[in-house]
Design an enzyme around this catalytic site. Structure first.
Site: not given
Lengths: 434, 434
Positions: A130, A199, A224-225, A393
């Site tokens: 990312f 990560d 938040y995922k 995705r």
């Protein structure tokens, strides 16, 4: 024999985690397959936000830092979540953002490497990591005289050589859903004297993570995922106890001080993970985040992470099988590995350049937009025009996604492709996407 | 002739800002004089939090980053608040914490100084600056080979010499309420080639600030005090346009990228203040913060900052006069200057060591606790046993504190002192204070 809608309903009926879906407020008519970008809202979050705003802030005012326990939130939430990534109490805190926490641990790792092995000059990572991870790494490399070396996943094993100081990887890749073997990579890195930073943005709460079992050095991740902590909710940071007290991290704010309320002019870092705290945190964001973590606590008697993982793999298996059965002939491929050991909790479809309405782009963006218009929310990630293709995705959060949802999602995808409705102009106007 | 309660009521009746008090949810029976630590709750915050949680997050899900404008919140709120500190649109963002924003600007300043004047090796600040500022400065000094020199306020003018790279001050001191002359100090610093960083935590929204008028270089500040943004609400950061593009700041996360949603592996900083953004921000905290800023927008037709400042000085004048008239003989002094030009929006009383129940401490903590038990909320800041005495701190937020509040607060203080009730054991047990 092809799968049927009835098969999916049977899977839902037998799903031990099914009761937890009722903990989430999901909009009518939406099949939400983007929990890997922003998790759904736990119903409890509404009452929690009202309590924090009206009671704790409005009535308690400044007293709530103590009386409502605001001051302890980073540690308390860290302790609550710690078992889900295989660490102990007092080792993990929720605070700041993933980018900032990564800066803290990367700097600490760079300082340790500088002291223990100053001849090592490389920081290796994955080219399709990312981007914010790479940007932060660029900054730390600039400050500490390291070279950032970006690799394809299959090149990493061979690159773990004695000239490397730090290996920084995202456990589950955001573009492909491919998962690294954390324990094996960490062991291979350590065998060469390399520090390992993980990560966990796309793995915390989504796949089994055992940081102590893997003997990892540092970890960060977002809430938040898959943790359903709310838009931009505070991230987490962990450092192995053997390393935690070796250095301050440079963001040496008062909440990382050994005695913040003594107001002394000299910084004395707290012992342990508290030194990775910096400034005053949002009591509102942290409190609401707890509603997401509470669903995980509630999931423990249903089988905990083992049950979540079983369902997640069943969901992604089902999606992949249905796409193969029902969406042939439209130029779709799989970026996500078929092998369970290499798969996170998302499925990423690829689509080659040249299949779009203008004959140049892939049409993947338009297909995702057409799906969203039908209430099937996934997202699009652009390719680089080379090795990395455009991506459609789809994330599968086992706490609230059901098997029938998967059936209908693929049915919509099938219809969007067969009808060609994705070719309509309104789906081909690119806006900012998140 | 001594002031009377009726005089205070007359002042309230004539207060042009009085209607704005109704915008805040203040608890029954509380006189809140701690808005300089945590501002009161705007009533609108409750509905705002409910909207963000239930509608934007719960129903809008990932789409709300665009459809609800979450992505623009740091800039949009920055533009809304910019005129209150004398800067233009596009120059200021709300993001992260004061400590982290200070790290960004201090690092940028250190890099500029390193390039322009590498022979300058000092970073000067005030010894009684808020500690987190000093801790962050310690870290940056360590990284950039600077020496942190801490001074008493009266020593600063003479210390502005060509060996100084950076002067970092908090505009209004958190312990004393004393205010620096921002324009004069900045001009004197610039005359010696020194960069000036201002921390506005205790002045934003409380006193007139004109960053361009003062020709300041960088500024940071918090939003949970006088801006009433909520507990731990996001801080702000500003850099003068002449400096903003000279360096990246080291927290180079994806939200500071020129094109964050291109997901390119190389960091390219955005032009302007956007490069001071880093990771994903809490949409909930930022949205609620807007409720605090909206009251300032609403205050504009009532006279804006000039009216707020007039009332603030009238409130602190009144408090000081009443304390002088009614609380003599109890060892209280004033840490806050009588001179309006040197005073923020708080009044800090000192009390000497040795006046407490044990004959060693000052009793100031116990007096504050006894006042809190009566519903008068101020706070306590410990001295250093030397030059800096224990402080009883009272903040006066002109948006919601009234003149009659001041009368009753001093009446309670008078009674606590005269009755000796502060000597009771429950007020003398020290807990963590914030």
């Amino acid at each position: 024999m092809p799968l049927t809608l009835q098969d999916c309903r049977t899977l839902d009926a037998n799903d031990v985690l099914r009761p937890l879906r009722a903990r989430f407020a999901l909009p009518e008519g939406v099949i939400y397959l983007d929990g890997n970008s922003l998790g759904a809202q736990p119903k409890a979050a509404a009452a929690c936000a009202a309590r924090v705003v009206e009671q704790e802030w409005g009535q308690g005012l400044i007293r709530s830092w103590n009386s409502a326990g605001w001051i302890d939130l980073p540690r308390r939430l860290g302790d609550q979540f710690a078992p889900w990534v295989g660490v102990g109490p007092g080792e993990l805190v929720f605070t700041d953002t993933t980018s900032i926490n990564l800066y803290k641990v990367l700097t600490a790792a760079a300082r340790i490497a500088q002291e223990d092995a100053p001849e090592r000059k490389k920081l290796i990572s994955e080219r399709s990591n990312f981007p914010t991870d790479l940007y932060i790494a660029q900054s730390v490399c600039q400050e500490y005289g390291l070279e950032l070396v970006l690799l394809e996943p299959e090149e990493i094993a061979a690159a773990l050589q004695p000239d490397v100081a730090i290996c920084m990887l995202t456990h589950v890749n955001y573009r492909t859903g491919a998962m690294h073997a954390m324990q094996e990579v960490t062991a291979a890195a350590h065998a060469q004297g390399i520090l390992c930073i993980w990560d966990l943005c796309h793995s915390a709460g989504a796949v089994p993570v055992d940081l102590h079992g893997a003997n990892a050095d540092f970890a960060v991740g977002c809430s938040y995922k898959y943790l359903n902590g709310g838009p931009g909710a505070p991230a987490f940071v962990w450092a192995h106890p053997r390393l935690i007290n070796r250095f301050w991290q440079p963001l040496s704010g008062w909440f990382g001080h050994a005695a913040p309320f003594q107001f002394t002019p000299d910084y004395q870092p707290a012992a342990g993970i508290d030194r990775y705290l910096c400034g005053t945190q949002s009591a509102l964001s942290l409190s609401v985040l707890q509603c997401g973590l509470d669903v995980f606590t509630e999931a423990e008697p249903y089988g905990g992470m083992a049950a979540l993982r079983r369902k997640s793999l069943a969901l992604t298996d089902l999606f992949m099988q249905l796409v193969q059965e029902r969406c042939q002939g439209h130029g779709l491929g799989f970026a996500t590995p078929g092998d369970h050991a290499l798969r996170g909790s998302q499925v990423c479809l690829t689509r080659s350049e040249g299949l779009g309405v203008d004959g140049k782009d892939s049409g993947a963006y338009a297909i995702v937009q057409a799906l969203i218009a039908r209430g099937v929310i996934g997202d699009f990630r652009k390719g680089d025009g080379g090795k990395h293709l455009d991506i459609l995705r789809f994330g599968f959060t086992p706490l609230y996604v059901g098997f029938e949802d998967v059936w209908h999602a693929v049915e919509h995808l099938h219809q969007v492709l067969e009808s060609g409705e994705w070719r309509q102009p309104q789906f081909n106007q690119v806006h900012a996407v998140t």
